[in-house]
Design a protein around this motif. Structure first.
Motif, PDB file in Angstrom:
ATOM      1  N   UNK A  20       0.834  -1.199   0.000  1.00 15.22           N
ATOM      2  CA  UNK A  20       0.000   0.000   0.000  1.00 15.22           C
ATOM      3  C   UNK A  20       0.870   1.250   0.000  1.00 15.22           C
ATOM      4  N   UNK A  21       0.249   2.353  -0.434  1.00 13.08           N
ATOM      5  CA  UNK A  21       0.866   3.676  -0.354  1.00 13.08           C
ATOM      6  C   UNK A  21      -0.061   4.559   0.470  1.00 13.08           C
ATOM      7  N   UNK A  22       0.537   5.398   1.288  1.00 15.63           N
ATOM      8  CA  UNK A  22      -0.214   6.373   2.071  1.00 15.63           C
ATOM      9  C   UNK A  22       0.410   7.737   1.794  1.00 15.63           C
ATOM     10  N   UNK A  36       4.364   7.277   2.028  1.00 16.63           N
ATOM     11  CA  UNK A  36       4.778   6.020   2.644  1.00 16.63           C
ATOM     12  C   UNK A  36       4.386   4.872   1.737  1.00 16.63           C
ATOM     13  N   UNK A  37       5.284   3.926   1.572  1.00 11.65           N
ATOM     14  CA  UNK A  37       4.974   2.679   0.881  1.00 11.65           C
ATOM     15  C   UNK A  37       5.291   1.574   1.877  1.00 11.65           C
ATOM     16  N   UNK A  38       4.354   0.656   2.059  1.00 12.03           N
ATOM     17  CA  UNK A  38       4.579  -0.500   2.922  1.00 12.03           C
ATOM     18  C   UNK A  38       4.309  -1.735   2.077  1.00 12.03           C
ATOM     19  N   UNK A  39       5.315  -2.602   1.975  1.00  8.01           N
ATOM     20  CA  UNK A  39       5.160  -3.800   1.162  1.00  8.01           C
ATOM     21  C   UNK A  39       4.439  -4.891   1.944  1.00  8.01           C
ATOM     22  N   UNK A  40       4.046  -5.923   1.229  1.00  8.28           N
ATOM     23  CA  UNK A  40       3.359  -7.057   1.847  1.00  8.28           C
ATOM     24  C   UNK A  40       4.248  -7.800   2.830  1.00  8.28           C
ATOM     25  N   UNK A 100      -5.354  16.435   4.346  1.00  8.37           N
ATOM     26  CA  UNK A 100      -5.637  15.830   3.061  1.00  8.37           C
ATOM     27  C   UNK A 100      -4.695  14.656   2.878  1.00  8.37           C
ATOM     28  N   UNK A 101      -5.131  13.686   2.125  1.00  5.69           N
ATOM     29  CA  UNK A 101      -4.299  12.509   1.924  1.00  5.69           C
ATOM     30  C   UNK A 101      -4.923  11.554   0.941  1.00  5.69           C
ATOM     31  N   UNK A 102      -4.244  10.452   0.755  1.00  6.45           N
ATOM     32  CA  UNK A 102      -4.752   9.421  -0.128  1.00  6.45           C
ATOM     33  C   UNK A 102      -4.177   8.079   0.294  1.00  6.45           C
ATOM     34  N   UNK A 119      -1.737   9.925 -12.148  1.00 11.44           N
ATOM     35  CA  UNK A 119      -0.889   9.214 -11.207  1.00 11.44           C
ATOM     36  C   UNK A 119      -1.311   9.464  -9.768  1.00 11.44           C
ATOM     37  N   UNK A 120      -0.696   8.739  -8.848  1.00 12.51           N
ATOM     38  CA  UNK A 120      -1.069   8.885  -7.434  1.00 12.51           C
ATOM     39  C   UNK A 120      -0.442  10.106  -6.769  1.00 12.51           C
TER      40      UNK A 120
END
Length: 134
Positions: A20-22, A36-40, A100-102, A119-120
């Motif tokens: 996921x990305x936050x 933030x990117x958190x992998x599986x 704000x965020x995604x 894009x994100x």
């Protein structure tokens, strides 16, 4: 299945793995945000980003938030848990504060919480996050 090879912290290739990305923009600037990117497998990539032009982002992965993660893998699924102390990016939000965020799923098919029309990394189109009391 899970596609989360072992990579080091802040390895940009982490963004190719399931996870996921936050994105968080506490000041609601539409220009400056934490990513933030958190992998599986629970590995983390974190950066502070600034929009410097149309479609151009300056990213500083040298910044490391005190984020912690945990992953539980099951048959055909995984659950990611993350903890990010608010003080790492802004004053602790109070009830009624709005950031704000995604949120986005990285792989196998990218999906976002707030559609950005591209894009994100489009903070001007992030959604609103309203904090409530406990």
């Amino acid at each position: 299945g899970l596609q989360a090879p072992t990579r080091g912290r802040d390895d940009a290739e982490l963004q190719q793995d399931e996870g996921i990305k936050v994105f968080l923009d506490p000041g609601r600037t539409g220009q400056h945000y934490a990513h933030f990117v958190v992998s599986a497998s629970g590995q983390v990539y974190d950066s502070l980003n600034t929009v410097v032009g149309e479609g151009t982002i300056h990213s500083s992965a040298a910044w490391n938030a005190n984020a912690t993660t945990a992953v539980t893998a099951g048959e055909g699924e995984y659950v990611l848990e993350g903890r990010l102390p608010f003080r790492e990016i802004a004053p602790v939000p109070q009830p009624g504060d709005v950031w704000e965020g995604n949120f986005a799923r990285v792989q196998p098919v990218e999906a976002v919480w707030s559609h950005t029309m591209g894009g994100v990394h489009v903070p001007a189109r992030f959604g609103r996050i309203t904090f409530r009391g406990e």
